[in-house]
Design a protein around this motif. Structure first.
Motif, PDB file in Angstrom:
ATOM      1  N   SER A 191     -15.758   5.138   2.023  1.00 52.66           N
ATOM      2  CA  SER A 191     -14.732   4.440   2.448  1.00 52.66           C
ATOM      3  C   SER A 191     -14.077   4.970   3.860  1.00 52.66           C
ATOM      4  CB  SER A 191     -13.601   4.594   1.360  1.00 52.66           C
ATOM      5  OG  SER A 191     -12.320   4.153   2.006  1.00 52.66           O
ATOM      6  N   THR A 192     -13.947   6.323   3.737  1.00 48.27           N
ATOM      7  CA  THR A 192     -13.452   7.034   5.268  1.00 48.27           C
ATOM      8  C   THR A 192     -14.231   6.678   6.286  1.00 48.27           C
ATOM      9  OG1 THR A 192     -12.503   8.489   3.385  1.00 48.27           O
ATOM     10  CG2 THR A 192     -12.133   8.861   5.774  1.00 48.27           C
ATOM     11  N   HIS A 245      -0.761   3.213  -2.611  1.00 42.93           N
ATOM     12  CA  HIS A 245      -1.633   4.197  -2.273  1.00 42.93           C
ATOM     13  C   HIS A 245      -3.083   3.783  -2.638  1.00 42.93           C
ATOM     14  CE1 HIS A 245       1.480   7.155  -0.890  1.00 42.93           C
ATOM     15  NE2 HIS A 245       2.052   6.634  -2.109  1.00 42.93           N
ATOM     16  N   HIS A 246      -3.257   2.423  -2.595  1.00 43.64           N
ATOM     17  CA  HIS A 246      -4.530   1.943  -2.941  1.00 43.64           C
ATOM     18  C   HIS A 246      -4.689   0.719  -2.270  1.00 43.64           C
ATOM     19  CE1 HIS A 246      -8.324   0.604  -4.738  1.00 43.64           C
ATOM     20  NE2 HIS A 246      -8.482   1.588  -5.455  1.00 43.64           N
ATOM     21  N   ASP A 247      -5.549   0.759  -1.248  1.00 44.58           N
ATOM     22  CA  ASP A 247      -5.415  -0.301  -0.231  1.00 44.58           C
ATOM     23  C   ASP A 247      -6.246  -1.859  -0.948  1.00 44.58           C
ATOM     24  OD1 ASP A 247      -8.125   0.621  -0.390  1.00 44.58           O
ATOM     25  OD2 ASP A 247      -8.687   0.680   1.742  1.00 44.58           O
ATOM     26  N   GLU A 251       0.693  -1.231   0.200  1.00 42.34           N
ATOM     27  CA  GLU A 251      -0.070  -0.097   0.015  1.00 42.34           C
ATOM     28  C   GLU A 251       0.948   1.294   0.015  1.00 42.34           C
ATOM     29  OE1 GLU A 251      -3.150   0.221   2.840  1.00 42.34           O
ATOM     30  OE2 GLU A 251      -3.822   2.204   2.158  1.00 42.34           O
ATOM     31  N   ARG A 276     -20.410   6.972  -7.692  1.00 39.76           N
ATOM     32  CA  ARG A 276     -19.601   6.764  -6.389  1.00 39.76           C
ATOM     33  C   ARG A 276     -18.791   7.850  -6.086  1.00 39.76           C
ATOM     34  NH1 ARG A 276     -16.992   4.915  -2.922  1.00 39.76           N
ATOM     35  NH2 ARG A 276     -16.022   2.898  -3.262  1.00 39.76           N
ATOM     36  N   THR A 308     -14.344  -4.276  -9.381  1.00 38.65           N
ATOM     37  CA  THR A 308     -13.826  -2.878  -8.954  1.00 38.65           C
ATOM     38  C   THR A 308     -13.757  -3.114  -7.405  1.00 38.65           C
ATOM     39  OG1 THR A 308     -14.669  -0.505  -8.924  1.00 38.65           O
ATOM     40  CG2 THR A 308     -16.326  -1.910  -8.296  1.00 38.65           C
ATOM     41  N   SER A 309     -12.942  -1.977  -6.784  1.00 39.73           N
ATOM     42  CA  SER A 309     -12.575  -2.211  -5.394  1.00 39.73           C
ATOM     43  C   SER A 309     -13.952  -2.616  -4.368  1.00 39.73           C
ATOM     44  CB  SER A 309     -11.717  -1.130  -4.813  1.00 39.73           C
ATOM     45  OG  SER A 309     -10.703  -0.950  -5.790  1.00 39.73           O
ATOM     46  N   LEU A 359     -15.687   8.755  -2.541  1.00 39.93           N
ATOM     47  CA  LEU A 359     -15.255   7.834  -1.577  1.00 39.93           C
ATOM     48  C   LEU A 359     -15.727   8.135  -0.120  1.00 39.93           C
ATOM     49  CD1 LEU A 359     -11.443   6.894  -2.640  1.00 39.93           C
ATOM     50  CD2 LEU A 359     -13.294   5.462  -2.252  1.00 39.93           C
ATOM     51  N   ARG A 364     -14.685   3.393   8.189  1.00 33.88           N
ATOM     52  CA  ARG A 364     -13.486   2.833   8.935  1.00 33.88           C
ATOM     53  C   ARG A 364     -13.851   3.090  10.413  1.00 33.88           C
ATOM     54  NH1 ARG A 364      -9.508   1.536   5.353  1.00 33.88           N
ATOM     55  NH2 ARG A 364      -9.691   2.695   3.251  1.00 33.88           N
ATOM     56  N   GLN A 367     -21.773   2.047  -8.488  1.00 32.68           N
ATOM     57  CA  GLN A 367     -20.510   1.310  -8.165  1.00 32.68           C
ATOM     58  C   GLN A 367     -20.585   0.796  -6.969  1.00 32.68           C
ATOM     59  OE1 GLN A 367     -16.171   2.819  -7.263  1.00 32.68           O
ATOM     60  NE2 GLN A 367     -16.325   2.533  -9.473  1.00 32.68           N
TER      61      GLN A 367
HETATM   62  O1  LIG Z   1     -11.832  -0.014  -8.182  1.00 39.41           O
HETATM   63  C1  LIG Z   1     -11.402   1.011  -8.044  1.00 39.41           C
HETATM   64  O2  LIG Z   1     -10.518   1.471  -7.417  1.00 39.41           O
HETATM   65  C2  LIG Z   1     -12.392   2.010  -8.647  1.00 39.41           C
HETATM   66  C3  LIG Z   1     -12.348   3.556  -8.319  1.00 39.41           C
HETATM   67  N1  LIG Z   1     -13.102   3.682  -7.164  1.00 39.41           N
HETATM   68  C4  LIG Z   1     -12.452   3.205  -5.821  1.00 39.41           C
HETATM   69  N2  LIG Z   1     -13.175   2.535  -5.171  1.00 39.41           N
HETATM   70  C5  LIG Z   1     -12.878   1.884  -3.859  1.00 39.41           C
HETATM   71  N3  LIG Z   1     -11.599   2.346  -3.314  1.00 39.41           N
HETATM   72  C6  LIG Z   1     -11.012   3.224  -4.194  1.00 39.41           C
HETATM   73  C7  LIG Z   1     -11.158   3.725  -5.341  1.00 39.41           C
HETATM   74  N4  LIG Z   1     -10.425   4.785  -5.665  1.00 39.41           N
HETATM   75  C8  LIG Z   1      -9.515   4.831  -4.838  1.00 39.41           C
HETATM   76  N5  LIG Z   1      -9.880   3.921  -3.750  1.00 39.41           N
HETATM   77  C9  LIG Z   1      -9.107   3.698  -2.578  1.00 39.41           C
HETATM   78  O3  LIG Z   1      -9.880   3.749  -1.384  1.00 39.41           O
HETATM   79  C10 LIG Z   1      -8.890   4.007  -0.432  1.00 39.41           C
HETATM   80  C11 LIG Z   1      -9.642   5.360   0.477  1.00 39.41           C
HETATM   81  O4  LIG Z   1      -8.641   5.651   1.426  1.00 39.41           O
HETATM   82  P1  LIG Z   1      -9.577   6.342   2.735  1.00 39.41           P
HETATM   83  O5  LIG Z   1     -10.112   7.656   2.352  1.00 39.41           O
HETATM   84  O6  LIG Z   1      -8.418   6.210   4.145  1.00 39.41           O
HETATM   85  O7  LIG Z   1     -10.749   5.349   3.173  1.00 39.41           O
HETATM   86  C12 LIG Z   1      -7.370   4.641  -0.924  1.00 39.41           C
HETATM   87  O8  LIG Z   1      -6.585   3.602  -0.643  1.00 39.41           O
HETATM   88  C13 LIG Z   1      -7.901   4.755  -2.236  1.00 39.41           C
HETATM   89  O9  LIG Z   1      -6.796   4.645  -3.367  1.00 39.41           O
HETATM   90  C14 LIG Z   1     -12.911   4.246  -9.266  1.00 39.41           C
HETATM   91  O10 LIG Z   1     -12.106   5.048  -9.937  1.00 39.41           O
HETATM   92  O11 LIG Z   1     -14.184   4.440  -9.421  1.00 39.41           O
END
Ligand SMILES: O=C(O)C[C@H](Nc1ncnc2c1ncn2[C@@H]1O[C@H](COP(=O)(O)O)[C@@H](O)[C@H]1O)C(=O)O
Length: 492
Positions: free
Chosen positions: A371-372, A113-115, A109, A366, A152-153, A368, A375, A278
């Motif tokens: 995501s935050t 920079h992408h978990d 990571e 979507r 996708t993530s 993010l 946590r 998404q």
């Molecule tokens: O599958 C993908 O990644 C697709 C992408 N969408 C995303 N979906 C899920 N996670 C993503 C996305 N984008 C970023 N990240 C990564 O999420 C993490 C966010 O970190 P934090 O703010 O600490 O929760 C942090 O690790 C980010 O790098 C899109 O472009 O739609």
């Protein structure tokens, strides 16, 4: 800008040790510091490592479904079904997840920079290492393109979170909440006949029984816990914007709806969500957090009620050997566990209410923010778990004080004004003389005066009740005027 006078800065700021240099790391949150032991069961399912471990489960199970199919062989041309040994090896990435795995993920990571990408690379590494474990002919290194295939993530994240939350609720939070309900139910039964002066608006009112008052909480809590036990945990696996776009572009012959449903429901034990952007819409999370927040509020009500019963002397606290009540007033035993529970329930509600409100919104297909926010689910449930622990401990350390309970009842004979004036109404309706203005007559006798047993008996004697009614009223005392409270306990 100086935040302390220069002399202070010299004596403290310059020479003191930095706490952040201490190992193990100093916690910012009390859940990971002072209360670590009590909150730890939640960390097992809702923490960064727990989420990553579950992400590995989801990625690996997705690979296995794609490679081994749903009864008709591999879904992907060029991919042979995994052998049992290969599946065991892949699954061991999650079952053997440890400090070393955490370090490897962190290293990835730090670069990505992408978990979730870090999880993908972690699995890639394991595929590369496979021949050293499974033999030189092992085909796993060639299958790296299968990792995170068409995902996708959020496909991985939403399923992982759903499983993490489901386990945290079903294995940790719900049993802790049920332990409180069971304790209350047991004591409701034990004290169902124990009379208690009721207070409405803080003033003496129609007596009740201690058991019936506990039963009210049992009934309220059980209704909410049943909803939580029936909670649906929704999950989706449908690609970058919920259209199965990548799936159908690469492999149009596969029935992706059936595969997606099989994966979410059968393989992961969740409820399939067919229609999303998404992100999984998180509505089920909002429902769950609102209900837990509601439970927290009921428990907050309970903690305050018990605190006030203790203050009144209705409950006595069992002193803990060796413990200090007050640092300066040696006689005191403070109800600290109830106060701790109140505070932690409030913190939990603040987080849960925020999660429920914000998780259901995401810009277009979507953003993010979820995501935050997600946590902090562990903290939200952690504060609640901590409160449950303290509340149960507090409840186990109190017992009713008969002397105070009896004294309160004996000092409040005026509460019999209600049954007398109601019996007068019934007598008036049957045509008995002298029963007019029952409320006003009783009020005249009882309001603002200290009333004794004799006053009540004398008043009854001035009235022309039939003999049975007069006897029934004369037999009433504040301690026996509890209606059918004890019977009602069976409904909890
Ligand atoms: O599958 C993908 O990644 C697709 C992408 N969408 C995303 N979906 C899920 N996670 C993503 C996305 N984008 C970023 N990240 C990564 O999420 C993490 C966010 O970190 P934090 O703010 O600490 O929760 C942090 O690790 C980010 O790098 C899109 O472009 O739609």
């Amino acid at each position: 800008m100086d935040i302390m006078p220069a002399a202070f800065t010299a004596s403290y700021m310059v020479v003191r040790m930095k706490l952040t240099d201490i190992t193990p790391a100093i916690a910012v949150s009390p859940l990971d510091g002072r209360y670590q032991r009590q909150a730890a069961p939640i960390a097992e399912y809702l923490s960064e490592p727990a989420l990553n471990r579950e992400r590995i489960v989801v990625e690996v199970e997705w690979m296995i479904l794609l490679a081994n199919g749903m009864g008709n062989g591999s879904l992907i041309p060029g991919v042979q079904p995994f052998t049992d040994e290969e599946m065991d090896y892949l699954r061991s990435l999650a079952t053997d997840f440890d400090a070393n795995s955490i370090e490897q993920l962190a290293a990835h990571e730090a670069i990505t920079h992408h978990d979730v990408k870090a999880v993908e690379y972690f699995i890639d590494d394991a595929l590369d290492r496979a021949p050293s474990v499974l033999g030189e002919n092992c085909d796993l290194p060639r299958l790296k393109p299968l990792v995170h295939f068409a995902c996708t993530s959020e496909d991985i994240n939403n399923l992982s979170y759903a499983r993490c939350i489901k386990q945290a609720i079903e294995l940790v939070w719900l049993p802790a909440a049920e332990a409180i309900v069971n304790h209350l139910a047991e004591h409701a039964e034990q004290y169902k006949d124990m009379p208690l002066l009721a207070l409405t608006h803080g003033q003496p009112a129609t007596p009740t029984t201690l058991g019936k008052e506990l039963s009210v909480y049992v009934y309220r809590l059980r209704r909410q816990l049943e909803r939580i036990a029936d909670q649906e945990y929704l999950g989706k696996i449908n690609g970058a914007t919920g259209t199965f776009g990548a799936h159908t572009a690469a492999l149009p012959q596969v029935d992706w709806i059936a595969v997606s449903r099989e994966f979410v429901e059968t393989r992961l034990g969740l409820t399939w969500n067919p229609l999303t952007t998404q992100i999984e819409s998180h509505d089920w999370q909002a429902e769950l957090y609102s209900t837990i927040s509601h439970v927290n509020h009921i428990l907050h009500n309970l903690a305050q009620d018990v605190w006030m019963y203790i203050s009144r002397g209705v409950f006595a606290q069992v002193p803990v050997k060796g413990a200090t009540g007050s640092s300066t007033m040696p006689h005191k035993v403070n109800p600290i566990r109830f106060e701790n529970a109140e505070a932690n329930l409030e913190l939990s509600c603040a987080l849960l209410d925020s999660l429920a409100a914000t998780l259901v919104e995401s810009r277009w297909q979507r953003d993010l923010t979820d995501s935050t926010t997600q946590r902090n689910i562990g903290s939200a449930l952690g504060y609640s778990l901590l409160a449950l622990d303290n509340l149960l401990g507090g409840l186990k350390s109190i017992h009713p004080n008969n002397l105070v309970i009896e004294r309160e009842l004996n000092e409040n004979w005026e509460v019999l004004g209600e049954p007398i004036q109601t019996a007068m109404r019934a007598a008036a309706l049957q045509g008995r003389a002298g029963m007019d203005k029952p409320y006003e007559k009783v009020k005249e006798l009882m309001r603002g005066h200290a009333i004794s047993k004799n006053d009540v008996e004398r008043f009854i004697d001035t009235l022309d009740f039939d003999e049975a009614t007069a006897q029934r009223l004369r037999a009433l005392t504040p301690a026996t005027y509890t209606g059918i409270a004890s019977t009602l306990v069976e409904f909890d």
